[in-house]
Write a protein that holds these residues in place. Sequence first.
Motif, PDB file in Angstrom:
ATOM      1  N   LEU A 147       4.993   9.541   2.285  1.00 41.39           N
ATOM      2  CA  LEU A 147       4.173   8.389   2.644  1.00 41.39           C
ATOM      3  C   LEU A 147       3.551   7.740   1.399  1.00 41.39           C
ATOM      4  CD1 LEU A 147       2.382   9.850   5.802  1.00 41.39           C
ATOM      5  CD2 LEU A 147       4.279   8.224   5.744  1.00 41.39           C
ATOM      6  N   VAL A 148       3.080   8.574   0.465  1.00 38.25           N
ATOM      7  CA  VAL A 148       2.497   8.044  -0.776  1.00 38.25           C
ATOM      8  C   VAL A 148       3.540   7.242  -1.551  1.00 38.25           C
ATOM      9  CG1 VAL A 148       1.593   8.684  -3.044  1.00 38.25           C
ATOM     10  CG2 VAL A 148       0.708   9.810  -0.977  1.00 38.25           C
ATOM     11  N   GLY A 149       4.762   7.769  -1.637  1.00 44.77           N
ATOM     12  CA  GLY A 149       5.812   7.094  -2.389  1.00 44.77           C
ATOM     13  C   GLY A 149       6.175   5.742  -1.830  1.00 44.77           C
ATOM     14  N   ARG A 150       5.871   5.503  -0.559  1.00 46.64           N
ATOM     15  CA  ARG A 150       6.181   4.211   0.056  1.00 46.64           C
ATOM     16  C   ARG A 150       4.936   3.365   0.290  1.00 46.64           C
ATOM     17  NH1 ARG A 150       9.927   7.490   0.464  1.00 46.64           N
ATOM     18  NH2 ARG A 150      12.123   6.946   0.877  1.00 46.64           N
ATOM     19  N   GLY A 151       3.830   3.797  -0.297  1.00 47.11           N
ATOM     20  CA  GLY A 151       2.608   3.015  -0.198  1.00 47.11           C
ATOM     21  C   GLY A 151       2.045   2.957   1.205  1.00 47.11           C
ATOM     22  N   LEU A 152       2.284   3.995   2.013  1.00 42.71           N
ATOM     23  CA  LEU A 152       1.818   4.021   3.398  1.00 42.71           C
ATOM     24  C   LEU A 152       0.559   4.879   3.510  1.00 42.71           C
ATOM     25  CD1 LEU A 152       5.283   4.562   5.138  1.00 42.71           C
ATOM     26  CD2 LEU A 152       3.989   2.420   4.974  1.00 42.71           C
ATOM     27  N   PRO A 153      -0.252   4.648   4.556  1.00 46.60           N
ATOM     28  CA  PRO A 153      -1.425   5.503   4.770  1.00 46.60           C
ATOM     29  C   PRO A 153      -1.000   6.968   4.849  1.00 46.60           C
ATOM     30  CG  PRO A 153      -1.519   3.578   6.197  1.00 46.60           C
ATOM     31  CD  PRO A 153      -0.165   3.555   5.551  1.00 46.60           C
ATOM     32  N   ASN A 154      -1.770   7.862   4.202  1.00 49.00           N
ATOM     33  CA  ASN A 154      -1.303   9.240   4.080  1.00 49.00           C
ATOM     34  C   ASN A 154      -2.390  10.276   4.329  1.00 49.00           C
ATOM     35  OD1 ASN A 154      -2.501   9.810   1.165  1.00 49.00           O
ATOM     36  ND2 ASN A 154      -1.437   7.830   1.083  1.00 49.00           N
ATOM     37  N   GLY A 155      -3.367   9.925   5.148  1.00 49.64           N
ATOM     38  CA  GLY A 155      -4.394  10.883   5.512  1.00 49.64           C
ATOM     39  C   GLY A 155      -3.848  11.928   6.486  1.00 49.64           C
ATOM     40  N   PRO A 156      -4.627  12.940   6.810  1.00 53.30           N
ATOM     41  CA  PRO A 156      -4.175  14.001   7.719  1.00 53.30           C
ATOM     42  C   PRO A 156      -3.663  13.464   9.052  1.00 53.30           C
ATOM     43  CG  PRO A 156      -6.217  14.648   6.653  1.00 53.30           C
ATOM     44  CD  PRO A 156      -5.985  13.213   6.271  1.00 53.30           C
ATOM     45  N   GLY A 157      -4.390  12.485   9.622  1.00 51.39           N
ATOM     46  CA  GLY A 157      -3.952  11.903  10.882  1.00 51.39           C
ATOM     47  C   GLY A 157      -2.644  11.135  10.740  1.00 51.39           C
ATOM     48  N   ASP A 158      -2.448  10.497   9.583  1.00 52.42           N
ATOM     49  CA  ASP A 158      -1.211   9.746   9.341  1.00 52.42           C
ATOM     50  C   ASP A 158      -0.020  10.691   9.231  1.00 52.42           C
ATOM     51  OD1 ASP A 158      -2.596   7.205   9.106  1.00 52.42           O
ATOM     52  OD2 ASP A 158      -3.302   7.931   7.155  1.00 52.42           O
TER      53      ASP A 158
END
Length: 338
Positions: A147-158
């Motif tokens: 998710l980080v590599g694609r610039g997406l939200p990456n919190g626990p819920g995500d």
Amino acid sequence: MAARHHTVPRFYLRNFADISGHLALVSRDVPSRPLRVSVGNVAVETGFYRIEPEDLAREEDRARFDPEGVEAALSGLEAAIAPAIRSLVESGFDPSDHEVWYRLVQFAALQTVRGNRWRNDFAALATQSVRASLLGDLDEERVRSFLVGRGLPNGPGDVVAFVERLASSKFPAVVPPQAVLVQESLRMALGDPEGEEMGLGQFLAGKEIELIVANRAAVLTSDEPVCWWSPGNRPIGYATAQVVWVPLSPRLIVQFRDPAFDISAHGAPIEDPDKTVRMVNRLVASQAERWIIHHPEDVPLADLDLPPREVWGDEVLAVRDEDDVRRELRIHRRRYTK
């Protein structure tokens, strides 16, 4: 331009045609509107068995390769099978006639995989295999990195939501190439001559062959005419099906039955051939991909209650809660739509 290919052979369809060569063609989804169609225009797909030369792995094979070679080979097999089917329809089954037995097994095996139903099953199982493999290798850190590599939200819920999407029906479908579908369907039906795979014939060859002759009921068929069946609501596979039915004419169904299986004890009314015909009619019609087929003067659908279509999906068999984690035991199978 790609050629027209019959997914159901014309020699077989003629068994259900009138003297002018026409059939009653009924939509699986709108069964109240029968069409009168010639045999040559039923169960036809453009380029269904065509394999393009560029799909071959080796360059030296492409120059002499015939893209219509599979269709030509199927036509040759149909020419060999047709007399056996005609003999069955006209004279019944003689267990000592090994040629008729062999061709009947060959026909049932081939016709099981020649249409869109088998291709849909293959794609669904391929998708499920990829999904299960991917989910088995995932952990929270790998998902977060993705998710980080694609610039997406990456919190626990995500992270949790992403994994749940992968585990759901929103998982991207695997679309096998045409060449793979053609090759794998033929290998499934006929086996692999270079290996030990025997194909579907191994599950048919050990069954008893019996004929169901209708008295007054009319037999129908469909663009998916071979029905593999077992009692109950369990998933049915080629190895577990205890009975296989193939409609052969408006008055005849051939039945492959496991010798030790008492079909009358499981809801098949063998003492009344017409009740058995109506049972098989419902199964064959319900599994049609697009078209139900019958003789123009017959009305086999008049009192037939068709169930909803079957679709591939997950069925939850058991649920167990452990602390804050819910574990589900699921099976991926065809099931009726609501």
